[in-house]
Design an enzyme around this catalytic site. Structure first.
Site, PDB file in Angstrom:
ATOM      1  N   CYS A 108     -13.860  49.711  -2.426  1.00  0.00           N
ATOM      2  CA  CYS A 108     -12.958  49.843  -3.576  1.00  0.00           C
ATOM      3  C   CYS A 108     -13.601  50.585  -4.757  1.00  0.00           C
ATOM      4  CB  CYS A 108     -12.421  48.469  -3.966  1.00  0.00           C
ATOM      5  SG  CYS A 108     -10.943  48.596  -5.005  1.00  0.00           S
ATOM      6  N   ARG A 145       0.092  48.870  -9.464  1.00  0.00           N
ATOM      7  CA  ARG A 145      -1.165  48.853  -8.726  1.00  0.00           C
ATOM      8  C   ARG A 145      -0.858  48.667  -7.238  1.00  0.00           C
ATOM      9  NH1 ARG A 145      -5.669  48.227 -11.644  1.00  0.00           N
ATOM     10  NH2 ARG A 145      -6.836  47.201  -9.987  1.00  0.00           N
ATOM     11  N   HIS A 210     -11.216  44.735   0.473  1.00  0.00           N
ATOM     12  CA  HIS A 210     -12.022  43.567   0.147  1.00  0.00           C
ATOM     13  C   HIS A 210     -11.743  42.522   1.218  1.00  0.00           C
ATOM     14  CE1 HIS A 210     -12.651  44.962  -4.020  1.00  0.00           C
ATOM     15  NE2 HIS A 210     -11.376  45.264  -4.049  1.00  0.00           N
TER      16      HIS A 210
HETATM   17  N1  GLN Z   1     -11.064  49.847 -10.912  1.00  0.00           N
HETATM   18  C1  GLN Z   1     -10.576  50.338  -9.701  1.00  0.00           C
HETATM   19  C2  GLN Z   1      -9.059  50.431  -9.624  1.00  0.00           C
HETATM   20  O1  GLN Z   1      -8.367  49.547 -10.095  1.00  0.00           O
HETATM   21  C3  GLN Z   1     -11.168  49.522  -8.543  1.00  0.00           C
HETATM   22  C4  GLN Z   1     -10.774  48.073  -8.557  1.00  0.00           C
HETATM   23  C5  GLN Z   1     -11.472  47.266  -7.477  1.00  0.00           C
HETATM   24  O2  GLN Z   1     -12.627  47.530  -7.097  1.00  0.00           O
HETATM   25  N2  GLN Z   1     -10.792  46.236  -6.993  1.00  0.00           N
HETATM   26  O3  GLN Z   1      -8.562  51.397  -9.111  1.00  0.00           O
END
Ligand code: GLN
Length: 270
Positions: A108, A145, A210
Site C-alpha cells: 500500500c 477511497r 493488507h
Molecule cells: N496514504 C495512501 C492512500 O491513502 C496509502 C494508505 C495505506 O497505506 N493504507 O492512498
C-alpha cells in the site's frame, strides 16, 4: 539499525538454510499491522527449516550491503511524507537489488513509494524509490477511497487466489516497464479502472493488500521464501518441500470466504 539473530525454537536448531530480511520503517509504516507479515514469515520459514535474520532499517539508517528479502508496510499520507525522501535516497540500491532478484514485498503506502512518485491528498509530490514503473495520484477531496476486502488472482505462477484488504485514496497506474502482480476478482486494486492489482519486477512485488497479507496467503509466503533462498543459495537452490499446514490453508479459505461475502465483484468504477 538493529541486528536480530535470535535463537530459533529447538525444532529448527539444526536448520541448514537461512535468509536475510530487511524491514523498512516498520516503526512508521504499520497500517493494519503489516508488521504481522514478518511474524508470519518467521513462523513459516521455521516450519521449512529456514532461519530468518532480520535487519530493521528506519529513518536515517544505512541499508546493509546485501539481503535476500525486503519488506515494507503501508502508511497514511502523513507517514509517507516522513519517510519519502529517506526512502528515495535508497532508490539506487533497491533498484539494483530488484535487478539481482532480491525478493521484495511492498504494501500500500510502501508500494506507492516504491513507484516513481506519489501525489498525495494535499497535492504534495512525493518522490519514489523507482523500483516499480508505477505512478500514484490521490484525486483529493470528494473522491471515494478504495476500501474493502479483495480477492485477486496472482499473475505470478503458483500463487493462485489471494485474499486481502485494501484502503487507499491513491490511484496507481502502471507504466510501460511494469507488470501487474495480480488481476482483481473482488475489490478495486490499483485504480478501480483497469482490473490490475499491484506490480512486479523480477522477484519484487508491490500490492495494495493488507491483511496482514502473509498469514492469510501461505502460497505467497512460500513463494517469497523460495525466491529469497534462490537469491541466497543461487539457481541450484533446492525447492521448498510442501509442508502440511492445514491451519494456514484454513486461514486462507476463511479469508476468501469472508471477502466474497463482504466485498463487491470487480467492475470498472468510471
Ligand atoms: N496514504 C495512501 C492512500 O491513502 C496509502 C494508505 C495505506 O497505506 N493504507 O492512498
Amino acid at each position: 539499525m538493529t541486528n536480530d539473530e535470535q535463537a530459533q525454537p529447538s525444532s529448527t536448531q539444526h536448520a541448514r538454510r537461512s535468509i536475510r530480511v530487511v524491514t523498512l520503517y516498520d516503526d512508521v509504516m504499520n497500517v493494519y499491522a503489516d508488521r504481522g507479515n514478518v511474524i508470519a514469515l518467521r513462523a513459516r520459514a521455521a516450519e521449512h527449516g529456514v532461519d530468518v535474520e532480520v535487519t530493521s532499517v528506519s529513518l536515517g539508517d544505512p541499508l546493509p550491503d546485501d539481503t535476500d528479502l525486503v519488506l515494507i508496510g503501508g502508511g497514511q499520507d502523513r507517514e509517507q511524507r516522513r519517510i519519502a525522501e529517506d526512502l528515495a535516497a535508497h532508490g539506487p540500491r533497491l533498484r539494483a537489488w530488484a535487478d539481482e532478484n532480491v525478493a521484495m514485498l511492498a504494501i500500500c503506502g510502501g508500494y506507492q513509494l516504491f513507484g516513481q512518485s506519489y501525489r498525495d491528498g494535499t497535492g504534495a509530490e512525493l518522490p519514489g524509490a523507482g523500483v516499480f514503473d508505477v505512478t500514484t495520484v490521490a484525486p483529493g477531496p470528494g473522491w471515494a477511497r478504495c476500501i474493502g476486502d479483495v480477492i485477486a488472482t496472482a499473475v505470478v505462477p503458483g500463487v493462485g487466489e489471494l485474499a486481502g484488504f485494501e484502503n487507499h485514496g491513491g490511484r496507481t497506474y502502471l507504466g510501460p516497464g511494469a507488470r501487474p502482480f495480480a488481476m482483481v476478482d473482488y475489490g478495486y486494486g490499483n485504480n478501480g479502472d483497469d482490473g490490475t492489482e499491484g506490480a512486479q519486477r523480477n522477484e519484487a512485488i508491490g500490492t495494495y493488500l493488507h491483511g496482514s497479507l502473509l498469514p492469510k496467503n501461505p502460497a505467497l509466503l512460500d513463494h517469497l521464501i523460495a525466491a529469497a533462498l534462490r537469491h541466497r543459495e543461487g539457481p541450484d537452490s533446492e525447492p521448498l518441500a510442501s509442508i502440511g499446514a492445514p491451519y494456514a490453508e484454513r486461514a486462507h479459505a476463511a479469508a476468501v470466504q469472508v471477502a466474497k461475502r463482504r466485498s463487491r465483484r470487480w467492475s470498472r468504477t468510471s
